[in-house]
Design a protein around this motif. Structure first.
Motif, PDB file in Angstrom:
ATOM      1  N   GLY A  73       0.577  -1.288   0.127  1.00  0.00           N
ATOM      2  CA  GLY A  73       0.168  -0.304   0.546  1.00  0.00           C
ATOM      3  C   GLY A  73       0.938   1.402   0.442  1.00  0.00           C
ATOM      4  N   GLU A  74       1.900   1.281  -0.887  1.00  0.00           N
ATOM      5  CA  GLU A  74       2.627   2.545  -0.024  1.00  0.00           C
ATOM      6  C   GLU A  74       3.391   2.642  -2.375  1.00  0.00           C
ATOM      7  OE1 GLU A  74       7.368   2.844   1.541  1.00  0.00           O
ATOM      8  OE2 GLU A  74       5.962   1.581   2.406  1.00  0.00           O
ATOM      9  N   ALA A  75       3.188   3.998  -2.504  1.00  0.00           N
ATOM     10  CA  ALA A  75       3.466   4.146  -3.365  1.00  0.00           C
ATOM     11  C   ALA A  75       5.279   4.796  -3.462  1.00  0.00           C
ATOM     12  CB  ALA A  75       2.843   5.831  -3.667  1.00  0.00           C
ATOM     13  N   CYS A  76       5.057   4.800  -4.280  1.00  0.00           N
ATOM     14  CA  CYS A  76       7.105   4.934  -4.712  1.00  0.00           C
ATOM     15  C   CYS A  76       7.949   5.076  -5.690  1.00  0.00           C
ATOM     16  CB  CYS A  76       7.899   3.177  -3.776  1.00  0.00           C
ATOM     17  SG  CYS A  76       6.986   2.136  -4.534  1.00  0.00           S
ATOM     18  N   GLU A  77       8.841   6.202  -6.055  1.00  0.00           N
ATOM     19  CA  GLU A  77       9.276   6.219  -6.813  1.00  0.00           C
ATOM     20  C   GLU A  77      10.758   6.524  -6.958  1.00  0.00           C
ATOM     21  OE1 GLU A  77       7.514  10.357  -9.383  1.00  0.00           O
ATOM     22  OE2 GLU A  77       9.912  10.631  -7.973  1.00  0.00           O
ATOM     23  N   PHE A  78      11.198   5.589  -8.038  1.00  0.00           N
ATOM     24  CA  PHE A  78      12.489   5.703  -8.102  1.00  0.00           C
ATOM     25  C   PHE A  78      13.122   5.306 -10.140  1.00  0.00           C
ATOM     26  CE2 PHE A  78      12.291   1.051 -10.108  1.00  0.00           C
ATOM     27  CZ  PHE A  78      10.464   0.994  -9.599  1.00  0.00           C
ATOM     28  N   GLU A  79      14.258   5.406  -9.583  1.00  0.00           N
ATOM     29  CA  GLU A  79      15.291   5.874 -11.280  1.00  0.00           C
ATOM     30  C   GLU A  79      15.566   4.413 -11.186  1.00  0.00           C
ATOM     31  OE1 GLU A  79      15.342  10.317 -11.890  1.00  0.00           O
ATOM     32  OE2 GLU A  79      17.044   8.944 -12.800  1.00  0.00           O
ATOM     33  N   ARG A  80      15.624   3.741 -12.863  1.00  0.00           N
ATOM     34  CA  ARG A  80      16.449   2.870 -13.043  1.00  0.00           C
ATOM     35  C   ARG A  80      17.002   2.791 -14.024  1.00  0.00           C
ATOM     36  NH1 ARG A  80      17.702   0.656  -9.113  1.00  0.00           N
ATOM     37  NH2 ARG A  80      16.219  -0.165  -8.185  1.00  0.00           N
ATOM     38  N   GLU A  81      18.786   2.365 -14.508  1.00  0.00           N
ATOM     39  CA  GLU A  81      18.376   1.643 -16.078  1.00  0.00           C
ATOM     40  C   GLU A  81      18.201   0.585 -16.818  1.00  0.00           C
ATOM     41  OE1 GLU A  81      22.674   3.486 -18.453  1.00  0.00           O
ATOM     42  OE2 GLU A  81      22.820   2.193 -17.233  1.00  0.00           O
ATOM     43  N   ILE A  82      17.517   0.372 -17.827  1.00  0.00           N
ATOM     44  CA  ILE A  82      16.978  -0.359 -18.325  1.00  0.00           C
ATOM     45  C   ILE A  82      17.488  -0.260 -19.697  1.00  0.00           C
ATOM     46  CG2 ILE A  82      14.617  -1.505 -18.762  1.00  0.00           C
ATOM     47  CD1 ILE A  82      13.311  -0.986 -16.772  1.00  0.00           C
ATOM     48  N   GLN A  83      18.549  -1.336 -20.135  1.00  0.00           N
ATOM     49  CA  GLN A  83      18.919  -2.484 -21.470  1.00  0.00           C
ATOM     50  C   GLN A  83      17.182  -2.873 -22.195  1.00  0.00           C
ATOM     51  OE1 GLN A  83      21.964  -5.081 -21.573  1.00  0.00           O
ATOM     52  NE2 GLN A  83      21.753  -4.380 -23.549  1.00  0.00           N
ATOM     53  N   ARG A  84      17.125  -2.239 -23.298  1.00  0.00           N
ATOM     54  CA  ARG A  84      15.537  -3.002 -23.838  1.00  0.00           C
ATOM     55  C   ARG A  84      16.570  -4.014 -24.046  1.00  0.00           C
ATOM     56  NH1 ARG A  84      14.006   3.175 -26.366  1.00  0.00           N
ATOM     57  NH2 ARG A  84      12.084   1.934 -27.503  1.00  0.00           N
ATOM     58  N   PRO A  85      15.371  -5.100 -24.961  1.00  0.00           N
ATOM     59  CA  PRO A  85      15.317  -6.308 -25.434  1.00  0.00           C
ATOM     60  C   PRO A  85      15.986  -5.613 -27.190  1.00  0.00           C
ATOM     61  CG  PRO A  85      13.284  -5.669 -25.438  1.00  0.00           C
ATOM     62  CD  PRO A  85      13.700  -4.544 -25.033  1.00  0.00           C
ATOM     63  N   ASP A  86      16.026  -4.352 -27.446  1.00  0.00           N
ATOM     64  CA  ASP A  86      17.112  -4.603 -29.345  1.00  0.00           C
ATOM     65  C   ASP A  86      18.768  -3.379 -28.339  1.00  0.00           C
ATOM     66  OD1 ASP A  86      17.334  -1.765 -27.732  1.00  0.00           O
ATOM     67  OD2 ASP A  86      15.762  -0.383 -29.485  1.00  0.00           O
ATOM     68  N   GLY A  87      18.580  -3.737 -27.076  1.00  0.00           N
ATOM     69  CA  GLY A  87      19.868  -3.678 -26.374  1.00  0.00           C
ATOM     70  C   GLY A  87      20.367  -1.984 -26.139  1.00  0.00           C
ATOM     71  N   THR A  88      19.233  -1.126 -26.759  1.00  0.00           N
ATOM     72  CA  THR A  88      20.135   0.563 -26.478  1.00  0.00           C
ATOM     73  C   THR A  88      19.556   0.776 -24.332  1.00  0.00           C
ATOM     74  OG1 THR A  88      17.396   0.811 -26.469  1.00  0.00           O
ATOM     75  CG2 THR A  88      19.175   0.605 -28.206  1.00  0.00           C
ATOM     76  N   LYS A  89      20.243   1.376 -23.656  1.00  0.00           N
ATOM     77  CA  LYS A  89      19.880   1.335 -22.489  1.00  0.00           C
ATOM     78  C   LYS A  89      18.908   2.944 -22.192  1.00  0.00           C
ATOM     79  CE  LYS A  89      23.571  -1.052 -20.713  1.00  0.00           C
ATOM     80  NZ  LYS A  89      24.924  -0.628 -20.135  1.00  0.00           N
TER      81      LYS A  89
END
Ligand code: GTP
Length: 550
Positions: free
Chosen positions: A205-221
């Motif tokens: 029940g706790e809203a949260c916000e965060f940042e994350r670097e994600i690698q996409r299926p095409d390899g781009t970040k």
């Protein structure tokens, strides 16, 4: 009781627990025929064909005795003709003082079909509602698909229940593939493990916000900013969470670029000043403060004219800003004023920045303090034009000034006198007391010449022991001769050369403009010749050049 039962449109019989008929209502009689009395105290089995009787005994009675009621039991009733009619019955036990009574209410298939109609209608209404819901979902999907952010819904089991187009595209999955996928399978183990605390928080029940670097299926970040928002129902139960994920790569890149620019802005040695189109200062850097002494906070919102030194007139500044506006760039040197009032030379470059409509929105001024360089240039320039021993103008500067004078005189007639002096007996000073003593004589002579003349006159040293005096507006020849003689007399005075005294004389040749020449060269030659005439006449005297014109 029978009167009441007769009012009912449905056929009804009342039995005891053994199935013995106690009452039959009028509707039932129209169905099975006969009188009520005929049926009373008969087993209700008499109303049923064999198959229904068996079904009644084996299934209905046990259920009825156990539950106290049965609903929608399909039975067949024999009608007056002995034909079996399909009917449904609901039966309910009713305890009485005489024992339990069982009310059997029948409705025929036609009534049943009305019931089914009602059911059908109810189902259609439900389908309409469902259609509405589907339309709503389609609407929500259309809206969310158009959004650039990832919007999804994850249930308590972390299965995807909704993912908009951006979500699908981001992970290169179809809508069907997304539906029901586990969040771990979508994110991969690494990101899932990193996100697990936030997922747990959302499900708590706790809203949260965060940042994350994600690698996409095409390899781009990509840099993402994720918001997990719990879906809490009226009872406070969390049924899942909404995931709202934005691609903030460009924003972060922009921020990085801004940080870089800010770092360059504050670390370069050049002063930077950004003004609006009207010249109000918007931003300055550390070097601006270092060079001008004006604090950043103090500079902002003030006019760039705070730097004006007063050494240039208004036209200068007008021309400068006009060029920056029209050509987009201006470069030059401007005498400017520091906070403490001191003046410095600003090597300035102004660039105009235009907005998307082509209007000038900003001026970027980059400058450095060129005072030291200017001072050095001045020394070099002075050295190029002055004699290092006496500091008098040298031949170059003399010729330049003479050129200016003859040029002015050619337009508005005036007399100029050029006096060529060559010392007499100077070599002997050098030979007797040395070169330094000779230098003392030369500087003393220079000082004496300057002392005798007006500021507008020029004294120059050509080299060696030769000096030139230029007298501007020398009207009368007698006056010139007088001045010349005074100079000779002055030089003749004993010269202290440190412990002893030297004596020198001077031979002087005088050329007059325009009589002895019109150009500097002509005048110098005429005076030189006259000087030699003076030497020839016994030295320490003056001679006028022979006029070339009447
Ligand atoms: N001390 C010193 N001597 C210089 C300088 N420039 C030239 N001389 C010397 O000045 C002298 C000039 O020679 P002259 O003009 O023949 O000397 P003078 O004795 O005046 O002879 P007249 O002109 O014929 O009267 C030479 O001995 C040069 O070496 C200088 O800057 N300093």
């Amino acid at each position: 009781m029978i009167e009441t039962l007769d009012l009912l449109p449905n056929p009804v019989i009342v039995t005891n627990g053994d199935g013995i008929v106690q009452e039959v209502n009028a509707a039932m009689l129209t169905w099975v025929g006969g009188q009520a009395a005929h049926w009373r105290n008969q087993s209700m089995n008499a109303l049923l064909p064999v198959a229904s009787r068996v079904f009644l005994q084996t299934h209905v009675w046990p259920l009825l005795l156990r539950e106290g009621h049965v609903n929608e039991i399909r039975l067949q009733i024999k009608n007056t003709d002995g034909k079996a009619v399909s009917a449904f019955t609901n039966c309910k036990k009713s305890p009485t003082a005489q024992g339990d009574l069982f009310y059997w209410v029948f409705f025929v298939a036609a009534e049943r079909s009305r019931f089914e109609d009602a059911l059908l209608q109810a189902r259609r209404r439900a389908e309409d509602v469902l259609k509405d819901l589907t339309q709503q979902e389609r609407f929500i999907r259309t809206v969310t698909d158009a959004l650039p952010s990832l919007i999804g819904y994850w249930d308590r089991d972390l299965r995807c229940r909704f993912a908009n187009k951006t979500y699908q595209d981001w992970f290169a999955k179809s809508q069907e593939q997304m539906q029901g996928i586990h969040i771990r399978d979508l994110l991969g183990d690494t990101i899932y493990t990193l996100n697990a605390p936030m997922i747990e928080a959302a499900l708590n029940g706790e809203a949260c916000e965060f940042e994350r670097e994600i690698q996409r299926p095409d390899g781009t970040k990509a840099n993402t900013l994720a918001n997990y928002i719990p879906d809490t129902d009226a009872q406070g139960r969390v049924n899942g969470f909404f995931a709202l994920v934005s691609n903030v790569t460009k924003i972060r890149e922009g921020e990085q670029a801004s940080r870089l620019i800010a770092s360059v802005f504050n670390n370069i040695n050049e002063g930077l000043m950004i003004t609006d189109a009207q010249g109000a200062i918007l931003m300055v850097n550390a070097a601006f403060t270092h060079i001008t002494g004006i604090d950043m906070a103090e500079a902002v919102a003030r006019s760039s004219s705070i730097l004006k030194s007063g050494r240039h007139d208004d036209t200068f500044y007008e021309d400068m800003w006009r060029a920056a506006r029209d050509a987009g760039k201006w470069q030059g040197e401007v005498w400017s004023q520091r906070q403490d009032g001191s003046v410095f030379l600003m090597a300035l470059s102004i660039s105009a920045m235009r907005d998307e409509r082509g209007q000038i929105s900003r001026y970027v001024s980059v400058f450095s303090d060129a005072t030291a360089r200017w001072n050095k240039d001045q020394v070099v320039e002075r050295m190029a034009l002055h004699d290092s021993l006496t500091q008098l103008p040298n031949r170059n500067l003399l010729m330049e000034r003479l050129g200016q004078l003859t040029s002015i005189a050619s337009r508005s007639p005036r007399n100029i006198a050029l006096l060529f002096l060559d010392l007499d007996g100077f070599k002997a000073v050098n030979d007797t007391w040395g070169h330094d003593a000779g230098d003392r004589v030369l500087t003393t002579v220079a000082g004496r010449l300057l002392a005798k003349l007006r500021l507008t006159d020029t004294v120059a040293r050509l080299g060696g022991d030769e000096f030139i005096v230029l007298l501007d507006e020398a009207n009368l020849m007698e006056n010139v001769a007088l001045i010349g003689q005074q100079l000779i007399d002055s030089i003749n005075q004993p010269i202290d050369i440190g412990g002893t005294v030297a004596h020198v004389g001077t031979s002087m040749g005088i050329a007059l403009y325009p009589h002895n020449g019109l150009t500097p060269q002509e005048l110098l030659k005429a005076a030189d010749d006259a000087m030699y005439a003076a030497k020839a006449a016994g030295k320490n005297t003056l001679r006028f050049a022979i006029p070339t014109k009447a």
